[in-house]
Design an enzyme around this catalytic site. Structure first.
Site, PDB file in Angstrom:
ATOM      1  N   CYS A   2      14.913  -5.074  44.136  1.00 54.18           N
ATOM      2  CA  CYS A   2      15.595  -3.830  43.837  1.00 54.18           C
ATOM      3  C   CYS A   2      17.038  -4.085  43.421  1.00 54.18           C
ATOM      4  O   CYS A   2      17.609  -5.136  43.703  1.00 54.18           O
ATOM      5  CB  CYS A   2      15.561  -2.866  45.013  1.00 54.18           C
ATOM      6  SG  CYS A   2      13.926  -2.517  45.676  1.00 54.18           S
ATOM      7  N   TRP A  77      11.807  -1.982  43.259  1.00 57.99           N
ATOM      8  CA  TRP A  77      10.591  -2.798  43.331  1.00 57.99           C
ATOM      9  C   TRP A  77       9.896  -2.389  44.616  1.00 57.99           C
ATOM     10  O   TRP A  77      10.439  -2.562  45.709  1.00 57.99           O
ATOM     11  CB  TRP A  77      10.935  -4.281  43.342  1.00 57.99           C
ATOM     12  CG  TRP A  77       9.731  -5.175  43.313  1.00 57.99           C
ATOM     13  CD1 TRP A  77       9.042  -5.598  42.222  1.00 57.99           C
ATOM     14  CD2 TRP A  77       9.072  -5.770  44.444  1.00 57.99           C
ATOM     15  NE1 TRP A  77       7.998  -6.412  42.591  1.00 57.99           N
ATOM     16  CE2 TRP A  77       7.995  -6.539  43.947  1.00 57.99           C
ATOM     17  CE3 TRP A  77       9.279  -5.736  45.818  1.00 57.99           C
ATOM     18  CZ2 TRP A  77       7.134  -7.253  44.781  1.00 57.99           C
ATOM     19  CZ3 TRP A  77       8.432  -6.441  46.654  1.00 57.99           C
ATOM     20  CH2 TRP A  77       7.368  -7.191  46.129  1.00 57.99           C
ATOM     21  N   ASN A 102      18.383  -1.625  49.501  1.00 55.80           N
ATOM     22  CA  ASN A 102      17.564  -2.820  49.269  1.00 55.80           C
ATOM     23  C   ASN A 102      17.195  -3.399  50.624  1.00 55.80           C
ATOM     24  O   ASN A 102      18.015  -3.403  51.544  1.00 55.80           O
ATOM     25  CB  ASN A 102      18.333  -3.880  48.486  1.00 55.80           C
ATOM     26  CG  ASN A 102      18.547  -3.494  47.039  1.00 55.80           C
ATOM     27  OD1 ASN A 102      18.017  -2.505  46.572  1.00 55.80           O
ATOM     28  ND2 ASN A 102      19.345  -4.286  46.339  1.00 55.80           N
ATOM     29  N   LYS A 495       3.367 -20.178  35.807  1.00 55.83           N
ATOM     30  CA  LYS A 495       3.991 -19.486  34.683  1.00 55.83           C
ATOM     31  C   LYS A 495       2.958 -18.678  33.900  1.00 55.83           C
ATOM     32  O   LYS A 495       3.213 -17.539  33.498  1.00 55.83           O
ATOM     33  CB  LYS A 495       4.677 -20.488  33.751  1.00 55.83           C
ATOM     34  CG  LYS A 495       5.963 -21.051  34.280  1.00 55.83           C
ATOM     35  CD  LYS A 495       7.050 -19.993  34.366  1.00 55.83           C
ATOM     36  CE  LYS A 495       8.133 -20.417  35.341  1.00 55.83           C
ATOM     37  NZ  LYS A 495       7.768 -20.286  36.740  1.00 55.83           N
ATOM     38  N   GLU A 498       1.866 -15.647  35.961  1.00 56.61           N
ATOM     39  CA  GLU A 498       2.968 -14.699  36.144  1.00 56.61           C
ATOM     40  C   GLU A 498       3.127 -13.760  34.962  1.00 56.61           C
ATOM     41  O   GLU A 498       3.301 -12.548  35.146  1.00 56.61           O
ATOM     42  CB  GLU A 498       4.300 -15.448  36.323  1.00 56.61           C
ATOM     43  CG  GLU A 498       4.612 -15.925  37.716  1.00 56.61           C
ATOM     44  CD  GLU A 498       5.978 -16.585  37.778  1.00 56.61           C
ATOM     45  OE1 GLU A 498       6.758 -16.222  38.666  1.00 56.61           O
ATOM     46  OE2 GLU A 498       6.262 -17.456  36.944  1.00 56.61           O
ATOM     47  N   HIS A 514     -14.579 -32.976  43.297  1.00 58.02           N
ATOM     48  CA  HIS A 514     -14.709 -32.366  44.624  1.00 58.02           C
ATOM     49  C   HIS A 514     -14.781 -30.839  44.555  1.00 58.02           C
ATOM     50  O   HIS A 514     -14.456 -30.162  45.523  1.00 58.02           O
ATOM     51  CB  HIS A 514     -13.541 -32.800  45.511  1.00 58.02           C
ATOM     52  CG  HIS A 514     -13.510 -34.268  45.756  1.00 58.02           C
ATOM     53  ND1 HIS A 514     -14.265 -34.882  46.738  1.00 58.02           N
ATOM     54  CD2 HIS A 514     -12.849 -35.270  45.121  1.00 58.02           C
ATOM     55  CE1 HIS A 514     -14.053 -36.186  46.717  1.00 58.02           C
ATOM     56  NE2 HIS A 514     -13.194 -36.446  45.735  1.00 58.02           N
ATOM     57  N   LYS A 614      12.708 -10.549  40.373  1.00 56.51           N
ATOM     58  CA  LYS A 614      13.359 -11.850  40.248  1.00 56.51           C
ATOM     59  C   LYS A 614      13.736 -12.457  41.596  1.00 56.51           C
ATOM     60  O   LYS A 614      13.416 -13.586  41.886  1.00 56.51           O
ATOM     61  CB  LYS A 614      14.611 -11.704  39.381  1.00 56.51           C
ATOM     62  CG  LYS A 614      15.354 -13.010  39.130  1.00 56.51           C
ATOM     63  CD  LYS A 614      14.547 -13.950  38.271  1.00 56.51           C
ATOM     64  CE  LYS A 614      15.277 -15.218  37.943  1.00 56.51           C
ATOM     65  NZ  LYS A 614      14.426 -16.176  37.231  1.00 56.51           N
TER      66      LYS A 614
END
Length: 619
Positions: A2, A77, A102, A495, A498, A514, A614
């Site tokens: 946030c 967020w 936050n 990456k 995401e 395996h 982030k």
């Protein structure tokens, strides 16, 4: 998580807060809102679901947009409650108190039950509403906003960064922090608050970083900060080295792309002043570094996400090159498993922001145990934020010079973390006599080649852009590597998942038999990294196992590796003349580009992928 912006000024704060929110959107973009006290002394609020542009449109939809000289704003967020306008901040209490927050109030259910019994109404699913109601209740007993906030925060368990305004005292903004970062911007006859310096750059570069437990009483022409004990304190005004231009996109379409291409400079900046022609300057880790490094017998690295992958690469380096035991663990697991803390361990925390909640808590836990048990456990933080909580908590600090990183998917921060760990390895080896001058000089020479190696790797972008088309209809992908390339494969998979939302997994190539071979068929892309090292021949055998089962193989190789196939492999000769330290950093560049261009093909939000933010400042 946030983003907070607020201020007290003689001018309309709405444009300033909107610009600040845009610069903080990487911290959260589920919803956003602003609240001001207008010229009539009334609290006015606008909120919207989605990104800042939706809030901007909402504010300017009226013929007479709202305006005010004191206000708070927030980009969210979601933690408690789904993304919605009702859950968006700021939250009100009886149209008297407005708050942005936050963090997480862990005892909010208990407080909520008490407040409902007192007659307070709740209009959201968030934990933040209890803050406003708590302040409002204390204002009934003591009509002083500062004292009301100071009393209220005594009841909160958890983490918070707060901005509070009230119509009972329309010239004051109260800010407080515990466990979540908050900074004050100092202007001429005006003050601002934000969760990140970048939000303040359009109005000031003079900033004050609030310390743990601080409460700030902010007026247009006065500022007083109180510490955790309620005592007035002075906090240093610093001039930020960031500039507004540093967070502009320039010619790039996305911040991630910009930051990928900034890596040669970021690596150069991280090396500058830390190495000479042939040696590493141990003092770059602090005045105490040489004495502390001399006594350590093992290294313990704690981190999350991408920073954890950097630690895994370093584990290979420490044990292979120095023969020094090194353990690496995810912070969220380490802090809750009652770990054994060994004396003479160097406890290393790695974090881009220096505010990662689990990593910070692990650092504090270890420091407490070491003190309680009288153990020698020096602490080191590798971080990109000089005024972060972790840098203040650690004995030693090594700042990466990655520069501002806006894209949620970390790129240049990761590369500079690896450079920092290589410098740490060399410094410890030098102090303990585990590295001779010749070996040290060879490592330094390799590190100084890195900016050029990265620049060369970036030239493969057109080839990678073409390869990305193969992923247009894919939903799964496998990454393979051996040795230091296994954690690089993990980073490549992270990456891709995401920012493109493709399910991607990484495996040590030797583990194929395996279990993972069961996944291989003609529909799944398999990405492998093939440096020219001692494990190359074994890797080639592993790749043939994939080839025999119809896998769509993409190999990024050293020019000397000569991975051959019957034409079913796609081989990209990525680099040459790389060593065991420079190779993982260099090969990672092309995996970043691959993830970026696949995300473009998929049409996802590259810089602000869904459900992510982030800086993870909550558990």
């Amino acid at each position: 998580m946030c983003g907070i912006v607020g201020g007290v000024a003689e001018r309309n704060l709405i444009p300033i807060m909107l610009e600040g929110l845009k610069r903080l959107e990487y911290r959260g973009y589920d919803s956003a809102g602003v609240a001001i006290i207008d010229a009539e002394g009334t609290l006015v609020r606008r909120r919207s679901l989605g990104k800042i542009k939706a809030l901007d449109a909402t504010i300017h939809a009226d013929d007479t947009p709202i305006a005010g000289q004191i206000g708070i704003a927030h980009t969210r967020w979601a933690t408690h409650g789904v993304p919605s306008e009702a859950n968006a901040h700021p939250h009100f209490s009886n149209d008297q108190v407005a708050v942005v927050h936050n963090g997480i109030i862990e005892n909010y259910q208990q407080l909520k039950a008490q407040q409902q019994a007192m007659g307070y109404a709740f209009t959201s699913q968030t934990d933040t509403e209890v803050i406003g109601h708590c302040v409002a209740e204390h204002l009934k007993q003591q009509p002083d906003l500062l004292k009301a906030v100071q009393a209220a925060i005594q009841k909160f368990e958890g983490a918070y960064a707060l901005g509070v305004i009230s119509v009972t005292d329309p010239t004051r903004l109260i800010a407080a922090r515990k466990g979540s970062p908050l900074v004050i911007g100092v202007g001429i006859g005006e003050y601002f608050i934000a969760s990140d310096v970048s939000a303040l750059l359009p109005v000031t570069q003079n900033v004050i970083f609030l310390e743990e437990g601080d409460v700030a009483d902010i007026r247009r022409d006065a500022l007083q900060i109180y510490n955790q004990q309620g005592e007035p304190v002075e906090r240093q005004v610093r001039v930020s080295s960031l500039s507004a231009a540093a967070v502009e996109l320039g010619e790039h379409r996305h911040y991630m792309h910009k930051e990928i291409f900034e890596q040669p400079q970021s690596v150069s900046d991280t090396l500058e002043g830390r190495v000479t022609d042939k040696t590493v300057l141990v003092s770059a880790f602090g005045n105490q570094a040489e004495a502390l490094f001399a006594g350590i017998t093992q290294v313990q690295i704690i981190a999350c996400g991408t920073s954890y992958h950097a630690g895994l690469v370093a584990k290979y380096w420490f044990e292979d090159i120095l023969q020094l035991p090194c353990q690496v663990e995810v912070a969220s697991e380490y802090r809750y498993r009652n770990p054994v803390v060994l004396s003479n361990s160097l406890f290393v925390t790695i974090s881009q922001s220096g505010e990662t909640a689990d990593t910070l808590a692990a650092l504090q836990q270890v420091k407490g145990r070491a003190k309680q048990q009288n153990l020698s456990v020096p602490t080191l933080t590798i971080c990109n934020a000089p005024e972060s909580s972790m840098t203040r908590e650690s004995d030693l600090v090594f700042l990466t010079h990655a520069g501002q990183e806006i894209g949620v998917a970390s790129t240049k921060a990761f590369s500079t973390q690896l450079v920092s760990l290589a410098l740490l390895l060399t410094s410890i080896g030098k102090v303990q006599g585990r590295l001779d001058a010749k070996r040290e000089g060879k490592i330094v020479k390799g590190l100084k080649k890195l900016p050029g190696l990265i620049q060369n790797a970036l030239t493969h972008e057109p080839t990678i852009q073409a390869l990305a088309n193969r992923f247009a209809d894919k939903h799964n992908c496998l990454f393979l590597g051996r040795g230091t390339m296994y954690p690089i494969a993990m980073e490549g998979a992270l990456k891709l998942k995401e920012i493109s939302y493709i399910h991607a997994e990484a495996y040590p190539a030797g583990e194929l038999k395996h279990g993972p071979l069961a996944l291989i068929d003609e529909t799944i892309p398999v990405v492998a990294i093939a440096p020219h090292d001692d494990l190359l021949e074994k890797l080639k055998s592993n790749l043939q196992e994939v080839n025999a089962r119809g896998g769509q193989m993409i190999v990024f190789e050293d020019e000397k590796s000569n991975v051959s196939s019957d034409g079913t492999f796609t081989v990209v000769k990525t680099t040459s003349n790389v060593g065991r330290i420079t190779a993982p950093i260099t090969f990672n560049i092309v995996l970043q580009l691959l993830a970026y261009h696949v995300a473009l093909i998929k049409g996802t939000d590259v810089d602000q992928p869904r459900n992510l933010a982030k800086s993870v400042t909550v558990e």
